[in-house]
Design a protein around this motif. Structure first.
Motif, PDB file in Angstrom:
ATOM      1  N   GLU A 454       0.832  -1.199   0.000  1.00  0.00           N
ATOM      2  CA  GLU A 454       0.000   0.000   0.000  1.00  0.00           C
ATOM      3  C   GLU A 454       0.873   1.257   0.000  1.00  0.00           C
ATOM      4  O   GLU A 454       0.587   2.237  -0.687  1.00  0.00           O
ATOM      5  CB  GLU A 454      -0.909  -0.016   1.231  1.00  0.00           C
ATOM      6  N   LEU A 455       1.956   1.203   0.780  1.00  0.00           N
ATOM      7  CA  LEU A 455       2.853   2.348   0.871  1.00  0.00           C
ATOM      8  C   LEU A 455       3.770   2.451  -0.345  1.00  0.00           C
ATOM      9  O   LEU A 455       4.142   3.555  -0.747  1.00  0.00           O
ATOM     10  CB  LEU A 455       3.710   2.237   2.151  1.00  0.00           C
ATOM     11  N   GLN A 456       4.132   1.311  -0.916  1.00  0.00           N
ATOM     12  CA  GLN A 456       5.025   1.287  -2.089  1.00  0.00           C
ATOM     13  C   GLN A 456       4.552   0.168  -3.015  1.00  0.00           C
ATOM     14  O   GLN A 456       5.069  -0.954  -2.968  1.00  0.00           O
ATOM     15  CB  GLN A 456       6.467   1.077  -1.636  1.00  0.00           C
ATOM     16  N   PRO A 457       3.579   0.472  -3.874  1.00  0.00           N
ATOM     17  CA  PRO A 457       2.848  -0.573  -4.608  1.00  0.00           C
ATOM     18  C   PRO A 457       3.695  -1.496  -5.479  1.00  0.00           C
ATOM     19  O   PRO A 457       3.344  -2.654  -5.656  1.00  0.00           O
ATOM     20  CB  PRO A 457       1.870   0.241  -5.474  1.00  0.00           C
ATOM     21  N   ASP A 458       4.796  -1.033  -6.032  1.00  0.00           N
ATOM     22  CA  ASP A 458       5.558  -1.867  -6.957  1.00  0.00           C
ATOM     23  C   ASP A 458       6.898  -2.315  -6.385  1.00  0.00           C
ATOM     24  O   ASP A 458       7.815  -2.638  -7.138  1.00  0.00           O
ATOM     25  CB  ASP A 458       5.782  -1.124  -8.284  1.00  0.00           C
ATOM     26  N   GLN A 459       7.033  -2.372  -5.078  1.00  0.00           N
ATOM     27  CA  GLN A 459       8.300  -2.796  -4.488  1.00  0.00           C
ATOM     28  C   GLN A 459       8.545  -4.265  -4.845  1.00  0.00           C
ATOM     29  O   GLN A 459       7.774  -5.152  -4.462  1.00  0.00           O
ATOM     30  CB  GLN A 459       8.250  -2.628  -2.963  1.00  0.00           C
ATOM     31  N   PRO A 460       9.596  -4.566  -5.616  1.00  0.00           N
ATOM     32  CA  PRO A 460       9.752  -5.916  -6.174  1.00  0.00           C
ATOM     33  C   PRO A 460       9.938  -7.017  -5.128  1.00  0.00           C
ATOM     34  O   PRO A 460       9.413  -8.116  -5.296  1.00  0.00           O
ATOM     35  CB  PRO A 460      10.980  -5.792  -7.085  1.00  0.00           C
ATOM     36  N   HIS A 461      10.656  -6.739  -4.040  1.00  0.00           N
ATOM     37  CA  HIS A 461      10.885  -7.786  -3.049  1.00  0.00           C
ATOM     38  C   HIS A 461       9.598  -8.135  -2.291  1.00  0.00           C
ATOM     39  O   HIS A 461       9.366  -9.292  -1.957  1.00  0.00           O
ATOM     40  CB  HIS A 461      11.988  -7.364  -2.079  1.00  0.00           C
TER      41      HIS A 461
END
Length: 598
Positions: A454-461
């Motif tokens: 929610e805070l960083q929608p595309d964070q890969p890890h």
């Protein structure tokens, strides 16, 4: 008696100081091996040195240099030199190793011998000049320092040191003139104005000093020591509001630097702050530190080492020089030496807390985890809102698989996070989610992973971890696969994430796609035992049994975790059975410990 075909000396930048030093080979950085006990086993005590032959001492010294153990290298070179005192090569090597180790008093003795043979040796001149300056022999200091010049960096350093030596001798005007005469690259004026200003303020010419500090500040208001020098001058000669404004401007660029925080506190209290340097020795140490720290950040670690050691020779408790030296050791992967330096930071310094955090990280890397955790718990007890220390503690606990502890630690951090939905806060929920998942609290872990996205929608890890977890549990299969694919799109060269995609295909029974992606993961991370084991499993499922056993054998040879080794050996012996299939799934689950892969 020695071959001329030596390993190339890593201190390439020192060639600026002259050809005499450029011929000294071998890695002589003052670093110890990762395991100091190994050194005690490999090298005799100093009492044993007398029993070594010249060639034996030389070979031991070379081995110490390769291990980047300058202290041992210097001891062995000096031992060899005692039995072969006319060997100039041994003399040069013993000298450089002593400088690298920070044993400047011993280096001076060797430098004086070198200068009787080669009066043009610029590093020897510099070291002897700094020694003279330390002991207030200002005339000979200038003579030696001026003969160490060659190249833009060494020109600047020697000029600043010469200026400070002139000030020490009572000629502040001459010292400033020496600095002002130097012409060179566009980055010279910043250092010239800073140090000319420092000399002027110590000589009572506050107005002229202010002009220099203001000029340096306008050239670069993001340089810490320029900011400090100018703000301190303002606090004494203008008013505290002006000084506070300078500190606040820096704080906006780099929030909460300990020295800036201290400066803000003092100026807001109306204190008149002293100059950065109070003597010629302190000013020279500041010059050596400033250039050394700049070189460390720009890839000149080897020359930076010399300057930082000389700075600390003049001012042994200079906290910024100590932190820069420790950072240098970390950059060349010698945490044991960094540990020793961090321990030297004075307890009264505002930078002690920073040193403690880095000290703990290095202690953990040296397998001294209990000490690391104790230090960080002490730091967080003193300040329950120290997010950097809390994060460091949680990361160490997570890395050491103390999942219950790290979950609680990250919770402490989350409880004091700044308000708002800053994407930087995402990592806290991600790391706590890993600890919760590994503690078999999936409901909490899933909620934290969703909060992280929610805070960083595309964070890969996070995409990788949550997506794989769903697939492994047999839920949300389509969404989970989409998440992993999005992670791979962002990190196509991350072997762990590509492995997750391959293993996700394996878990849903698409073995052909599993093989395709796991082969790619192996190309990216060929030495990872888990990925090799995964590929072996996938090969077995598609009927490539010989290749499967080869991959399992490779995984075995790559030293997997102790509890996985019997399972891999069972597959090598018997192929895939129901039991080994289940153990492979369990192994894949365990691989998520650090959040890197599925």
């Amino acid at each position: 008696m020695f071959s001329n075909r030596f390993n190339r000396w890593t201190v390439a930048a020192i060639a600026l100081m002259g050809t005499a030093i450029a011929t000294v080979p071998g890695a002589v950085l003052a670093q110890t091996p990762d395991h100091p006990s190994d050194t005690a086993v490999q090298f005799p005590t100093r009492n044993d040195l007398k029993a070594l032959t010249t060639s034996g001492s030389y070979l031991a010294a070379r081995h110490a240099s390769v291990e980047r153990d300058a202290a041992s290298a210097a001891a062995f070179y000096r031992s060899a030199l005692r039995t072969d005192p006319k060997n100039n090569e041994l003399l040069d090597r013993a000298f450089i190793s002593s400088v690298a180790d920070g044993d400047i008093d011993e280096a001076v003795k060797l430098a004086e011998r070198i200068l009787t043979i080669d009066k043009t040796n610029r590093v020897a001149r510099l070291v002897v000049g700094v020694h003279d300056l330390k002991f207030k022999k200002y005339a000979t200091a200038q003579t030696n320092i001026n003969q160490s010049i060659r190249g833009p960096i060494t020109d600047l350093v020697a000029t600043l040191l010469s200026g400070w030596a002139a000030y020490g001798a009572g000629d502040a005007k001459g010292g400033v003139a020496i600095i002002d005469k130097l012409a060179g690259p566009e980055w010279y004026p910043l250092f010239k104005d800073l140090h000319a200003g420092m000399i002027l303020e110590l000589s009572g010419k506050e107005k002229d000093a202010g002009t220099r500090f203001e000029r340096a500040y306008k050239l670069d208001d993001s340089m810490l020591r320029v900011t400090e020098a100018y703000a301190r001058w303002l606090s004494r000669n203008k008013d505290s509001a002006a000084a506070t404004a300078v500190y606040q401007a820096f704080d906006k660029k780099l929030a909460r630097h300990p020295l800036i925080v201290e400066g803000l506190r003092d100026t807001k209290a109306g204190k008149k702050m002293p100059p950065l340097a109070d003597s010629a020795q302190a000013g020279a140490a500041e010059a050596l530190y400033g250039i050394g720290a700049t070189l460390t950040r720009r890839g000149g670690e080897d020359l930076a080492l010399v300057y930082l050691q000389l700075s600390l020779y003049l001012q042994p408790t200079h906290p910024l020089a100590l932190l820069s030296l420790a950072d240098l050791y970390e950059s060349v992967k010698r945490p044991q030496m960094a540990i020793k330096v961090y321990e030297r930071v004075p307890a009264t310094s505002p930078l002690k807390r920073n040193a403690q955090i880095q000290l703990a990280i290095d202690l953990d890397s040296a397998d001294r985890t209990d000490e690391a955790i104790k230090i960080l718990k002490g730091v967080t007890t003193e300040d329950a809102k120290d997010l950097e220390a809390i994060m460091a503690l949680g990361n160490i606990e997570r890395g050491r698989k103390k999942f219950g502890d790290c979950g609680a630690t990250y919770s402490r951090g989350i409880d004091v996070l700044p308000a708002g939905s800053d994407k930087a806060n995402s990592v806290w929920y991600y790391y706590r989610g890993i600890c919760e998942e590994r503690s078999k609290e999936w409901g909490k872990a899933e909620a934290d992973m969703k909060k992280a996205l929610e805070l960083q929608p595309d964070q890969p890890h996070v995409l990788n971890y949550l997506g794989y977890s769903w697939i492994d549990q047999g839920v949300n299969l389509d969404e989970g696969m989409k998440m992993i694919k999005r992670a791979v799109e962002q990190r196509p060269d991350d072997g762990y994430i590509v492995d997750s995609l391959g293993w996700a295909y394996y878990r849903i029974g698409n073995y052909e796609e599993a093989v395709k992606n796991l082969e790619r993961a192996i190309d990216l991370k060929p030495e990872d035992p888990t990925i090799n084991d995964h590929l072996g499993d996938a090969y077995w499922r598609v009927g490539r049994t010989l290749e499967a056993k080869f991959q399992w054998a490779h995984a075995r040879d790559l030293k997997p975790e102790a509890d996985e080794l019997p399972k891999i050996e069972a597959k090598i012996a018997n192929g895939m059975t129901e039991d080994t299939s289940n153990s492979s799934a369990a192994q894949a689950e365990k691989k998520k410990d650090d959040g890197k892969g599925g």
